[in-house]
Scaffold this motif. Structure first.
Motif: not given
Length: 256
Positions: A1-10, A158-161, A164-165
């Motif tokens: 299953m594909e999940h939304f990936v979140w990795g925004t710069d703080p 959500i994947v918090f890149s 981790d993955e």
């Protein structure tokens, strides 16, 4: 299953060596939105601008100091007792909502003593800006990819890149949505139920907020730097007294 990936710069903006963080933007938004709301309440009930401005100062100091001390001594006491100067290093992160709540209530107590106001009256009306404040803070946590949830395969995980993955529960979003809903509930009660008994809004606030917090803790990753033999997390153990006090306020309000 594909999940939304979140990795925004703080970091939201950079100007040379000056950096503006998303968390700072949301924290400032939390303070300003709370201030505007309490201004509306004070104007609606004929309170002076002078006492309102002072309330803002008391509240901010109480929340920040309480939240910082709460983080240090609720979640990692061994480290901060060994490194006491780190307690004042707020820029390194670390604020606890339970400590912020305690600090806020203590600050209100000193405020009402100076301005000769009714403590329960103020507690009731402070619940609404506090709820919207909590909403913005948790959204700031989301921007930072912190306070993440446990692993999950649910469609909205959500994947918090930056962590981790793995797909995880967006625990910060769960809390933010809960606090926003509680804000609307309290505001509705305040505006439409003119005969509410003193203390009822504060009781409803504590009961709903810490019920939500207690339940969401089940899908949060471990926050404390230590472990206990009890199955409940530190956040859940800290929520129980607030929850009991909230129920107590509701009962007391109807019996008074």
């Amino acid at each position: 299953m594909e999940h939304f990936v979140w990795g925004t710069d703080p970091v939201a903006l950079s100007f040379g060596s000056v950096r503006v963080f998303w968390y700072g933007i949301f924290f400032a938004s939390a303070i300003l939105s709370g201030l505007q709301f309490i201004k509306w309440v004070y104007k609606r009930e004929g309170k002076s601008d002078e006492s309102m401005d002072a309330l803002f100062t008391y509240a901010v100091i109480g929340i920040v100091v309480g939240a910082r001390l709460g983080h240090c001594f609720f979640y990692d006491p061994a480290y901060y007792l060994a490194n006491p100067l780190k307690i004042i290093a707020v820029w390194e992160g670390g604020l606890a909502s339970h400590g912020g709540g305690i600090g806020f209530i203590i600050a209100l107590w000193f405020y009402v003593r100076k301005y000769k106001m009714n403590f329960i009256w103020l507690l009731d009306r402070a619940t609404m800006p506090t709820a919207i404040f909590a909403f913005f803070v948790r959204m700031g946590n989301f921007m930072n990819s912190e306070i993440v949830g446990t692993k999950s395969e649910l469609p909205w995980a959500i994947v918090f890149s930056r962590v981790d993955e793995f797909a995880r529960h967006p625990a910060q979003v769960y809390e933010a949505i809960s606090y926003l809903a509680i804000f609307f509930l309290l505001t509705y009660l305040y505006k439409t139920r003119t005969s509410l008994k003193p203390g009822i809004l504060f009781g409803v606030f504590l009961t709903t907020v810490f019920s939500a917090r207690f339940l969401i803790e089940f899908v949060k990753t471990k926050q404390a730097a230590y472990s206990t033999e009890i199955a409940l997390s530190t956040g859940q153990l800290l929520s129980i007294p607030f929850l009991i006090i909230g129920v107590g306020f509701i009962i007391w309000s109807y019996k008074k």
